[in-house]
Enzyme design. Structure first.
Site, PDB file in Angstrom:
ATOM      1  N   GLU A  44       0.839  -1.202   0.000  1.00 19.51           N
ATOM      2  CA  GLU A  44       0.000   0.000   0.000  1.00 19.51           C
ATOM      3  C   GLU A  44       0.874   1.252   0.000  1.00 19.51           C
ATOM      4  O   GLU A  44       0.590   2.221  -0.718  1.00 19.51           O
ATOM      5  CB  GLU A  44      -0.897  -0.027   1.243  1.00 19.51           C
ATOM      6  N   ASP A  48       0.712   3.875  -3.179  1.00 18.93           N
ATOM      7  CA  ASP A  48       0.329   5.281  -3.017  1.00 18.93           C
ATOM      8  C   ASP A  48       1.226   6.182  -3.866  1.00 18.93           C
ATOM      9  O   ASP A  48       0.754   7.109  -4.541  1.00 18.93           O
ATOM     10  CB  ASP A  48       0.421   5.655  -1.536  1.00 18.93           C
ATOM     11  N   GLU A 120      -4.598   0.345  -3.718  1.00 22.93           N
ATOM     12  CA  GLU A 120      -3.231   0.851  -3.813  1.00 22.93           C
ATOM     13  C   GLU A 120      -2.218  -0.286  -3.732  1.00 22.93           C
ATOM     14  O   GLU A 120      -1.209  -0.282  -4.459  1.00 22.93           O
ATOM     15  CB  GLU A 120      -2.973   1.872  -2.705  1.00 22.93           C
TER      16      GLU A 120
END
Length: 225
Positions: A44, A48, A120
């Site tokens: 994640e 991002d 993500e």
């Protein structure tokens, strides 16, 4: 779990299947199944940044006459966690995320944050497995079409984006959000977030996810300003 249907849905076949599983493993699942590999928070984190780069490049090329501030506002609206959660649902991601039994029963606002984070993480897995171009194609197919709706409904005027415009105009800096406190079990966490201008705390907010708490803090900051 068999992820082959998801691969068909997104038209991407992973060379490294373990990356895909990691992207869809929530930390709560490992609390009950500690032998099942790794949870998705590291992916994640990477996803991002990949998401910001791809959307920034797209907006930079699409709007050559727009100033940096407006591009930032559009990007923030496009990668808003609610939009990401919606896209995650559209590709059926919710059916494949590995959750604890307790977390799986929660269908509240916390679920949107889980979906956005998994999206993500999935993007990061795609990037590591297939490279930048495959990641870019994935975002172009599933996320970027939502830009028309954002522009039509002026969804870019959310409180965080609006606060950023105000702060940048008044103080020439970008507001920063920091988690001040986390309370409660994984499936019922409450986050307290502060929004800062430089080193100065200007407002606080609470929510069932970091994103929700940030929005609350932005609303409080706008009221104060």
């Amino acid at each position: 779990m068999d992820f082959s249907k998801l691969e068909k849905e997104i038209s991407i076949e992973f060379k490294n299947k373990s990356l895909l599983k990691e992207a869809l493993t929530h930390r709560s699942y490992l609390n009950e199944n500690p032998q099942e590999g790794r949870q998705n928070e590291r992916l994640e984190f990477l996803g991002d940044s990949v998401l910001e780069l791809i959307t920034s490049e797209f907006l930079f090329k699409k709007y050559p006459d727009q100033a940096e501030g407006q591009l930032t506002v559009l990007r923030a609206a496009l990668i808003n966690y609610q939009i990401l959660a919606r896209v995650a649902r559209e590709i059926g991601l919710e059916n494949y995320i590995l959750l604890s039994k307790g977390e799986a029963k929660d269908t509240g606002k916390g679920r949107e944050a889980i979906l956005a984070n998994a999206f993500e993480a999935l993007l990061a897995a795609i990037y590591l497995d297939g490279g930048y171009q495959v990641s870019q194609n994935f975002i172009s197919r599933f996320l970027l079409p939502h830009l028309d709706e954002i522009l039509k409904k002026q969804l870019y005027r959310d409180s965080k984006s609006f606060l950023q415009e105000v702060i940048q105009e008044k103080f020439k800096v970008t507001p920063i959000y920091k988690v001040l406190e986390e309370n409660g079990p994984d499936h019922q966490k409450i986050f307290r977030v502060g929004v800062y201008v430089g080193e100065k705390l200007i407002a606080e907010g609470q929510g069932a996810s970091k994103q929700e708490a940030e929005v609350s803090a932005a609303n409080q900051a706008l009221s104060a300003l």
